[in-house]
Scaffold this motif. Structure first.
Motif, short mmCIF file in Angstrom:
data_model
loop_
_atom_site.label_atom_id
_atom_site.label_comp_id
_atom_site.label_asym_id
_atom_site.label_seq_id
_atom_site.Cartn_x
_atom_site.Cartn_y
_atom_site.Cartn_z
N THR A 27 -5.25 14.32 -11.40
CA THR A 27 -4.03 13.98 -10.69
C THR A 27 -2.86 14.68 -11.35
O THR A 27 -2.87 14.93 -12.56
CB THR A 27 -3.77 12.46 -10.70
N SER A 28 -1.88 15.01 -10.53
CA SER A 28 -0.69 15.64 -11.08
C SER A 28 0.49 15.29 -10.20
O SER A 28 0.33 14.90 -9.05
CB SER A 28 -0.86 17.16 -11.17
N GLY A 29 1.68 15.41 -10.75
CA GLY A 29 2.89 15.15 -10.00
C GLY A 29 3.87 14.33 -10.79
O GLY A 29 3.63 13.98 -11.95
N GLU A 30 4.97 14.02 -10.15
CA GLU A 30 6.01 13.21 -10.78
C GLU A 30 6.20 11.95 -9.97
O GLU A 30 6.21 11.98 -8.74
CB GLU A 30 7.33 13.99 -10.83
N LEU A 31 6.37 10.84 -10.66
CA LEU A 31 6.62 9.59 -9.98
C LEU A 31 8.03 9.59 -9.40
O LEU A 31 8.97 10.06 -10.04
CB LEU A 31 6.49 8.41 -10.96
N PRO A 32 8.20 9.05 -8.19
CA PRO A 32 9.54 8.94 -7.63
C PRO A 32 10.36 7.94 -8.46
O PRO A 32 9.79 7.05 -9.10
CB PRO A 32 9.31 8.43 -6.21
N PRO A 33 11.68 8.06 -8.45
CA PRO A 33 12.52 7.20 -9.29
C PRO A 33 12.22 5.70 -9.22
O PRO A 33 12.15 5.06 -10.26
CB PRO A 33 13.94 7.52 -8.79
N PRO A 34 11.98 5.10 -8.03
CA PRO A 34 11.71 3.66 -8.03
C PRO A 34 10.44 3.28 -8.83
O PRO A 34 10.38 2.21 -9.43
CB PRO A 34 11.52 3.30 -6.55
N ARG A 91 0.85 -1.20 0.00
CA ARG A 91 0.00 0.00 0.00
C ARG A 91 0.88 1.24 0.00
O ARG A 91 1.88 1.30 0.71
CB ARG A 91 -0.92 0.01 1.22
N VAL A 92 0.49 2.22 -0.81
CA VAL A 92 1.30 3.42 -0.97
C VAL A 92 0.39 4.64 -0.92
O VAL A 92 -0.68 4.66 -1.54
CB VAL A 92 2.06 3.40 -2.31
N SER A 93 0.80 5.67 -0.20
CA SER A 93 0.01 6.90 -0.13
C SER A 93 0.23 7.72 -1.40
O SER A 93 1.24 7.56 -2.09
CB SER A 93 0.42 7.73 1.09
N ALA A 94 -0.71 8.60 -1.68
CA ALA A 94 -0.57 9.49 -2.85
C ALA A 94 0.67 10.35 -2.69
O ALA A 94 1.39 10.60 -3.66
CB ALA A 94 -1.81 10.35 -3.00
N ASP A 95 0.95 10.79 -1.46
CA ASP A 95 2.13 11.61 -1.21
C ASP A 95 3.41 10.86 -1.54
O ASP A 95 4.32 11.39 -2.16
CB ASP A 95 2.13 12.08 0.25
N ALA A 96 3.47 9.58 -1.14
CA ALA A 96 4.65 8.77 -1.43
C ALA A 96 4.82 8.55 -2.93
O ALA A 96 5.93 8.41 -3.42
CB ALA A 96 4.57 7.43 -0.71
N LEU A 97 3.70 8.53 -3.65
CA LEU A 97 3.77 8.39 -5.10
C LEU A 97 4.11 9.70 -5.78
O LEU A 97 4.38 9.75 -6.97
CB LEU A 97 2.43 7.88 -5.66
N ILE A 114 2.03 12.32 -6.08
CA ILE A 114 0.91 12.85 -6.85
C ILE A 114 -0.08 13.58 -5.96
O ILE A 114 -0.20 13.29 -4.77
CB ILE A 114 0.18 11.75 -7.65
N LEU A 115 -0.76 14.54 -6.54
CA LEU A 115 -1.82 15.29 -5.88
C LEU A 115 -3.12 14.90 -6.57
O LEU A 115 -3.19 14.91 -7.81
CB LEU A 115 -1.59 16.79 -6.01
#
Length: 106
Positions: free
Chosen positions: A56-63, A23-29, A31-32
């Motif tokens: 939704t908007s944002g950038e995915l973290p490198p992993p 499970r992953v939060s939107a913040d960890a991903l 994205i807003l």
């Protein structure tokens, strides 16, 4: 004219399951998620009708960038379904609470 349930949320977090057991939060991903819409009782009174939109908007973290496209699509589908369930459940909860308040006022 039936009552309208207005939905607006900024920073909605569906706490999605990106991979089985993960499970992953939107913040960890990174994205807003912004959700807005209006729902009302359907004409037959057995459901809801209206519209809910989200962005939704944002950038995915490198992993997350190395995941196959199919995995990212599955994650976005999970987010979409979670948002829709949230909207309907919120409508049902709000409608029930408002109806109980109406009955108490009589």
């Amino acid at each position: 004219d039936s009552p309208v349930f207005v939905l607006q949320s900024v920073g909605f977090d569906p706490n999605i399951e990106v991979l089985p057991g993960m499970r992953v939060s939107a913040d960890a991903l990174g994205i807003l998620i912004e959700v807005s819409g209006e729902l009302r009782a359907s004409p037959d009174g057995r459901g809801v009708a209206g519209g809910v939109a989200f962005q939704t908007s944002g950038e995915l973290p490198p992993p997350m960038r190395v995941l196959p496209e199919a995995a990212l699509k599955a994650a976005s589908d999970a987010i979409n379904q979670t948002i829709v369930r949230f909207a309907v459940q919120s409508f049902q909860k709000g409608a029930t609470a408002n109806f109980k308040a109406f009955l108490r006022s009589k």
